[in-house]
Design an enzyme around this catalytic site. Structure first.
Site, PDB file in Angstrom:
ATOM      1  N   TRP A 120       1.365   4.205   1.524  1.00 33.21           N
ATOM      2  CA  TRP A 120       1.462   5.241   2.553  1.00 33.21           C
ATOM      3  C   TRP A 120       2.738   5.151   3.384  1.00 33.21           C
ATOM      4  O   TRP A 120       2.808   5.706   4.471  1.00 33.21           O
ATOM      5  CB  TRP A 120       0.254   5.154   3.485  1.00 33.21           C
ATOM      6  CG  TRP A 120      -0.996   5.692   2.872  1.00 33.21           C
ATOM      7  CD1 TRP A 120      -2.034   4.966   2.368  1.00 33.21           C
ATOM      8  CD2 TRP A 120      -1.355   7.061   2.690  1.00 33.21           C
ATOM      9  NE1 TRP A 120      -3.015   5.794   1.897  1.00 33.21           N
ATOM     10  CE2 TRP A 120      -2.629   7.083   2.074  1.00 33.21           C
ATOM     11  CE3 TRP A 120      -0.724   8.274   2.989  1.00 33.21           C
ATOM     12  CZ2 TRP A 120      -3.282   8.272   1.759  1.00 33.21           C
ATOM     13  CZ3 TRP A 120      -1.383   9.456   2.664  1.00 33.21           C
ATOM     14  CH2 TRP A 120      -2.642   9.443   2.063  1.00 33.21           C
ATOM     15  N   TYR A 164       0.849  -1.176   0.000  1.00 36.66           N
ATOM     16  CA  TYR A 164       0.000   0.000   0.000  1.00 36.66           C
ATOM     17  C   TYR A 164       0.890   1.232   0.000  1.00 36.66           C
ATOM     18  O   TYR A 164       2.017   1.187   0.470  1.00 36.66           O
ATOM     19  CB  TYR A 164      -0.906  -0.031   1.233  1.00 36.66           C
ATOM     20  CG  TYR A 164      -2.307   0.430   0.978  1.00 36.66           C
ATOM     21  CD1 TYR A 164      -3.065  -0.155  -0.042  1.00 36.66           C
ATOM     22  CD2 TYR A 164      -2.886   1.431   1.731  1.00 36.66           C
ATOM     23  CE1 TYR A 164      -4.355   0.258  -0.282  1.00 36.66           C
ATOM     24  CE2 TYR A 164      -4.184   1.845   1.498  1.00 36.66           C
ATOM     25  CZ  TYR A 164      -4.916   1.251   0.480  1.00 36.66           C
ATOM     26  OH  TYR A 164      -6.193   1.665   0.234  1.00 36.66           O
TER      27      TYR A 164
END
Length: 769
Positions: free
Chosen positions: A120, A118
């Site tokens: 982030w 992901y």
């Protein structure tokens, strides 16, 4: 030129997902972090990036799960998270990894590798874990990828069918200054949660949402908040408490009032939209025998019928901006409220006017509604994936549990691959995913799970091979994000913790063992120069003159805010729809979509529709004592990031993530403020601590996401307050396969202190020599 080393007492800038900060290396050791002076509403989250509490949960050396190290891939996968790790030297870990990749690709092919990462992990353009791992996996022959996001799985799929892709829409949202001057009525479904707007993927330079809304309020804009909670607005507003997952029904009733009273802008519907007539037949009951009146909607959503009718008339008689929170599409049938909001805005006929129209996420991120110039920044190239196999991001457990089975996505059928190796860098699926007990079962399927991670997160503890990586304070990088103010030179301010390495160095060393050119002959500085030069060239094409790299690095920051200009979303389309068509098949707003209708999906018709979810407060099968639990973004962290920091821990109650409950619901269950509680359903159990609040409507609970998953395997209960121990892991629909965390019915009961086992979320795993 070699990038200069930051000396003690030197104040520098750095960036994180929560903002831009000034960092000073102190003479006595340690770092002092302050918010950037340009930011008038800074987030406190990043002030704790260098805290001692975070150092205590760092990973110091490469570590391998005991069974995997002794017996090889696939050994005792049920012991992940339960048995000791063995710390090894880097060469040992990398040699084993190279050998494992060779085994998997030779025996099963690259389609047996899942790159589950992901985006982030870092605000930097180069040390971006997702880009780093995907580049490596592409270079070795490809991998199974994922599409979309947990945040916007349903919305991202439906919007291109209806009006435009998500990214183009977010980049042209009407700016706050335009709304302050023109918007008379701002109606938001799901509030404007300023806590969410603390963040931006490349680092918010100036936090603007609070100032933007205050400027609107000062100018006389009236706000209406339609939401199960009333504390998600930073300015005075009218709160209409609505049952979760029923917003589509209320919007349909508003549309009904507009239609039957000739308050809709029928000229705009004819000139800029298609399919309104077929939708109107549904609205008036021609197609299904149900007229979507305010009385009908009130029975579903709980908002009084007379207020629904009056609001419709207010919207039609004022310059009105409609907004919807991303949380509304994280639910079963999550496509419908997004589609219906755009339909409602089209009926009002104000799309493309100053201060009117709609927004799909004001308050979701800081950049939404900013008026900054936007251009493409340079980023670390991932290359091309030779494989076309993918899954929607929220279907990880389905993929692992059901290899070879079929799923549908956006009108096409696909097959789940048979995954043997998972590589995770820059993410925490045991935060993001739903029904974590089900994911625990699925997690036993792969033969090898590799995690690059700075901290002993739950995902790291559940891996086979854990590689320690640096944080953004321990390396050089460049931060920049579309719509944000600053390009920031993120200078290294402290040495790597323990034996941690940059992701780039890890993959470069691994690639060399596999005779692959990962670095293209460039080191960290070489890549930073290349990425900056790409950004500078793209800025120059828009007449923005950025300094050369050396001057930029010395100055530490370049401010794009001076280039800001007012923005009105879709004004070109409104003015000349033929000259500036939308990207939909018709070039217009598709209130009825032939494309979707022709798919024949049972859970997504050709126009916005009220579809009853299996779990909601109006379900006839729901037991009287059950409540609807919503799991929103946390106030004191981004997702699960920095949960071990003092700032995040100060927000906990009795060491657990607190659950908010209405006073009447609490009294009915003998629950007091601060009491430990057990939240439960057929999917799982968790321990939380109660906060009694009338900002939560009766029948609803709120438990924010991101508490590090802390499972007591013997007792079968999550003890830290992670809501995904009980959330629903089914697709939003067969169209999008998005996540449906906000569709969740639970029970709650008071728990005696002696019944609760201690929280161990921030403890290291056991090690064996």
């Amino acid at each position: 030129m070699t990038l200069p080393v930051v000396t003690k007492n030197t104040k520098i800038r750095t960036a994180a997902h929560w903002g831009v900060y000034e960092v000073t290396s102190e003479p006595a050791g340690g770092l002092s972090i302050k918010a950037a002076s340009e930011d008038l509403d800074p987030s406190p989250i990043g002030l704790h990036m260098a805290s001692k509490a975070l150092k205590k949960v760092r990973i110091a050396r490469p570590a391998i799960r005991k069974s995997w190290l002794e017996n090889g891939p696939g050994s005792n996968p049920h012991l992940r998270g339960r048995e000791p790790f063995v710390e090894v030297e880097w060469d040992v870990a990398l040699d084993l990894l190279a050998k494992e990749f060779q085994r998997v690709t030779t025996t099963f092919g690259n389609e047996a590798i899942f790159g589950g990462c992901y985006g982030w992990a870092s605000a930097g353009r180069f040390h971006h874990a997702q880009s780093q791992v995907h580049r490596f996996l592409n270079l070795i022959g490809g991998y199974v990828s994922h599409v979309d996001s947990y945040s916007l799985g349903a919305g991202k799929v439906i919007l291109p069918h209806v009006i435009a892709g998500l990214s183009p829409l977010l980049n042209q949202h009407t700016s706050w200054d335009v709304m302050a001057e023109n918007t008379e009525l701002f109606v938001t479904f799901g509030g404007i949660p300023v806590k969410n707007a603390q963040i931006s993927q490349g680092g918010p330079g100036r936090h603007r949402v609070l100032a933007g809304m205050r400027s609107m309020a000062k100018a006389g804009t009236r706000f209406v908040n339609i939401s199960p909670v009333g504390d998600n607005m930073p300015v005075d507003s009218e709160w209409l408490a609505i049952r979760p997952n029923t917003d589509t029904a209320m919007m349909l009733a508003i549309a009904y009032v507009l239609h039957v009273n000739a308050l809709a802008d029928f000229d705009f519907l004819r000139s800029h939209c298609i399919g309104y007539e077929r939708f109107a037949d549904y609205l008036t009951g021609v197609t299904d025998g149900i007229t979507k009146t305010p009385a009908w909607a009130s029975e579903i959503c709980g908002v009084p019928a007379e207020r629904i009718e009056a609001l419709a008339r207010e919207m039609a008689s004022h310059r009105t901006m409609l907004n919807i929170s991303w949380s509304l599409q994280r639910a079963v049938h999550g496509e419908q409220p997004f589609w219906m909001l755009i339909t409602l805005a089209a009926m009002l006929g104000q799309i493309g006017l100053s201060g009117g129209g709609f927004g799909v996420g004001y308050g979701a991120m800081n950049s939404v509604g900013n008026d900054n110039v936007r251009f493409k920044f340079g980023d670390f190239p991932q290359g091309l994936n030779p494989l076309k196999t993918f899954i929607p991001v929220a279907r990880i457990a389905d993929m692992l549990l059901n290899p070879g089975s079929q799923f549908t996505y956006n009108g096409k059928s696909y097959i789940y691959p048979d995954i043997r190796l998972v590589y995770w860098a820059g993410g925490n699926p045991f935060h993001h995913h739903q029904d974590l007990n089900r994911l625990l079962q699925a997690w036993k399927k792969p033969e090898t799970i590799i995690v690059n991670e700075p901290y002993w997160t739950p995902t790291a503890k559940l891996a086979d091979i854990v590689l320690p990586v640096t944080t953004s304070l321990e390396r050089n990088d460049i931060a920049a994000a579309s719509g944000e103010d600053f390009v920031v030179a993120m200078k290294k301010v402290e040495e790597p913790f323990g034996q941690s390495r940059n992701d780039f160095d890890i993959f470069n060393a691994l690639a060399k063992r596999m005779d692959i050119d990962f670095s293209e002959g460039l080191d960290e500085e070489g890549w930073l120069r290349r990425l900056y030069d790409v950004s500078r060239e793209n800025a120059g094409a828009m007449d923005i003159q950025m300094p050369d790299f050396d001057d930029f690095w010395q100055q530490g920051l370049f401010d794009l805010g001076q280039e800001a200009k007012p923005v009105i979303m879709l004004d070109d389309f409104r003015r000349a729809p033929a000259k500036h068509p939308l990207s939909t098949p018709s070039g217009r707003i598709e209130i009825f979509s032939e494309t979707i209708a022709n798919l024949g999906l049972p859970d997504c018709a050709g126009h916005p529709t009220w579809l009853e979810p299996a779990e909601w407060l109006g379900a006839a099968s729901r037991a009287k004592q059950q409540l609807h639990m919503i799991s929103d973004q946390p106030v004191r962290r981004l997702h699960s990031q920095l949960d071990a920091s003092p700032h995040s821990r100060e927000g906990k109650v009795a060491g657990r993530e607190p659950i908010h409950i209405n006073s009447a619901d609490a009294a009915a269950r003998d629950i007091g403020d601060g009491d430990l509680v057990e939240v439960f359903n057929d999917r799982g159990r968790l321990i939380s601590a109660a906060v009694v609040s009338d900002a939560i409507m009766p029948g609803v609970l709120r438990l924010s996401t991101g508490a590090w998953f802390d499972m007591d395997y013997d007792a079968g209960i999550e003890r830290h307050g992670n809501p995904n121990a009980v959330t629903l892991d089914v697709p939003a629909s067969s169209l999008s396969q998005g996540c449906s965390a906000q569709t969740c019915i639970v029970g709650i009961r008071r728990l005696e202190l002696k019944q609760a086992t201690p929280v161990l979320a921030f403890e290291h795993p056991e090690f064996q020599k």
